[in-house]
Design a protein around this motif. Structure first.
Motif, mmCIF file in Angstrom:
data_model
loop_
_atom_site.group_PDB
_atom_site.id
_atom_site.type_symbol
_atom_site.label_atom_id
_atom_site.label_comp_id
_atom_site.label_asym_id
_atom_site.label_seq_id
_atom_site.Cartn_x
_atom_site.Cartn_y
_atom_site.Cartn_z
ATOM 1 N N LYS A 157 32.439 8.358 61.445
ATOM 2 C CA LYS A 157 32.216 6.969 61.010
ATOM 3 C C LYS A 157 30.734 6.604 61.145
ATOM 4 O O LYS A 157 30.109 6.980 62.142
ATOM 5 C CB LYS A 157 33.085 6.003 61.816
ATOM 6 N N ILE A 210 41.423 6.777 61.973
ATOM 7 C CA ILE A 210 41.521 6.434 63.392
ATOM 8 C C ILE A 210 41.329 4.948 63.638
ATOM 9 O O ILE A 210 41.389 4.504 64.774
ATOM 10 C CB ILE A 210 40.502 7.245 64.227
ATOM 11 N N SER A 223 34.082 10.910 73.294
ATOM 12 C CA SER A 223 32.910 11.626 73.840
ATOM 13 C C SER A 223 32.812 11.548 75.361
ATOM 14 O O SER A 223 32.474 12.520 76.019
ATOM 15 C CB SER A 223 31.617 11.078 73.221
ATOM 16 N N ARG A 255 39.195 12.983 69.711
ATOM 17 C CA ARG A 255 38.430 12.249 68.692
ATOM 18 C C ARG A 255 37.005 12.051 69.214
ATOM 19 O O ARG A 255 36.740 11.136 69.979
ATOM 20 C CB ARG A 255 39.081 10.889 68.394
ATOM 21 N N GLY A 279 32.946 11.594 68.564
ATOM 22 C CA GLY A 279 31.912 11.207 67.613
ATOM 23 C C GLY A 279 30.501 11.447 68.131
ATOM 24 O O GLY A 279 29.853 12.428 67.779
ATOM 25 N N SER A 280 30.040 10.554 69.012
ATOM 26 C CA SER A 280 28.624 10.591 69.397
ATOM 27 C C SER A 280 28.214 11.886 70.106
ATOM 28 O O SER A 280 27.055 12.292 70.002
ATOM 29 C CB SER A 280 28.269 9.368 70.239
ATOM 30 N N ARG A 319 25.519 6.270 67.328
ATOM 31 C CA ARG A 319 25.643 5.588 66.035
ATOM 32 C C ARG A 319 24.812 4.312 66.036
ATOM 33 O O ARG A 319 24.591 3.709 67.072
ATOM 34 C CB ARG A 319 27.105 5.173 65.801
#
Ligand SMILES: *Cc1c(COP(=O)(O)O)cnc(C)c1O
Length: 230
Positions: free
Chosen positions: A43, A88, A203, A218, A220-221, A227
Motif C-alpha cells: 500500500k 487487507i 513489521s 502481513r 510492509g515497512s 511509508r
C-alpha cells in the motif's frame, strides 16, 4: 547508484532479511517445516519499487484500498499471472464487485452485511474468493472487526447462511501493547471453530506472530521502508 536503483536494491535486500528472520524464528519455535505465507504489504508503494521484489520471487502482495490496487496491479497481473493479491483493508459493500474482480483473497470480512454482499457477488460470477474474518481482538472502538464475544456466531452465519469459503481469522493487536496474548487469543478462536489459518503479524511483531501460529504475515515497512503518511 541512482536513487531509484538504490531503492530497488534496498527493497530486495530487506525482503531477503525478512525471509531470514522468518526462517530463524520458525526453527527456534519448532515450526521449521510449516508453510508460512509472507504477504508484502505494498500500500502507498509505487510499482517501480514493487517490481524488484517480484523479480526476487515475491508473489503475495497486500493492498488496503480497492482503487489503488486496481490502478497499480492491473498491468502487473498480465506480466505475473501467478501473483496473489490480498485485500487487507476495510471493504465497503458498494466496492464488493470491484474488489472481487481485482483481489484473490480477502482478509477483512467483518460484518454480516458484507458477508451477504460477498455471497451474492460470488454467486453472480460463479467463483468464490477465500476469506479471512477480521477480529477486533483488542475491542478498540476505532478498529473494525468482529468482537471476540460474537465471533463464534458470526463464523457460523458465514458458513451456514452464506456458504463462504473461510480460510481463517485475521487481527491487528492494539498499538503499543505486547501483541502475544492477542495472537494467542486469535489462535484459540480459530482452533475452536475448526479454522486452520491465522493472518497476523506485521513489521513490528511478525516474530511473535510466528511463535503463536501465524500462517500469513502481513509485512510492509520492513520490506519497503517507511511509508508516506496517508
Ligand atoms: C499497513 C498494514 C500492514 C503492514 O504494516 P507494517 O507495519 O508496515 O508492516 C499490515 N496489515 C494491515 C491491515 C495494514 O493495514
Amino acid at each position: 547508484m541512482s536513487f531509484e536503483k538504490l531503492q530497488d536494491y534496498s527493497s530486495h535486500a530487506q525482503l531477503q532479511n525478512v525471509h531470514e528472520v522468518i526462517q530463524k524464528t520458525k526453527n527456534q519455535c519448532g515450526r521449521k517445516h510449516d508453510n508460512i505465507t509472507l504477504i508484502a504489504v505494498s500500500k502507498t508503494i509505487e510499482v517501480s519499487l514493487i517490481r524488484p521484489t517480484i523479480a526476487a520471487g515475491q508473489r503475495h502482495f497486500g493492498e488496503n484500498r480497492v482503487q489503488e490496487a486496481e490502478k497499480k496491479w492491473i498491468g502487473l497481473r498480465e506480466e505475473w499471472p501467478d501473483k496473489v493479491l490480498h485485500l487487507i483493508g476495510p471493504l465497503q459493500t458498494n466496492k464488493v464487485r470491484d474488489a472481487v474482480s481485482c483481489f484473490d483473497i480477502i482478509h477483512s470480512l467483518d460484518r454480516l452485511k458484507l458477508a451477504a454482499a460477498l455471497a451474492r457477488e460470488f454467486e453472480r460470477i460463479g467463483r468464490q474468493l477465500p476469506c479471512f474474518v477480521q477480529v477486533n481482538i483488542g475491542e478498540e472502538s476505532q478498529k473494525s472487526g468482529v468482537l471476540p464475544s460474537s465471533i463464534d456466531s458470526f463464523l457460523s452465519s458465514c458458513i451456514n447462511i452464506y456458504q463462504l469459503p473461510l480460510l481463517g481469522l485475521m487481527c491487528i493487536p492494539p498499538a503499543g501493547e505486547n501483541p502475544s496474548p492477542y495472537f494467542a487469543l486469535l489462535s484459540q478462536m480459530a482452533k475452536r471453530n475448526g479454522l486452520k489459518n491465522l493472518s497476523m503479524g506485521m513489521s513490528a511483531d511478525y516474530e511473535e506472530a510466528i511463535e503463536l501460529g501465524a500462517t500469513h504475515l502481513r509485512v510492509g515497512s520492513a520490506i519497503f521502508g517507511a511509508r508516506n503518511k496517508l
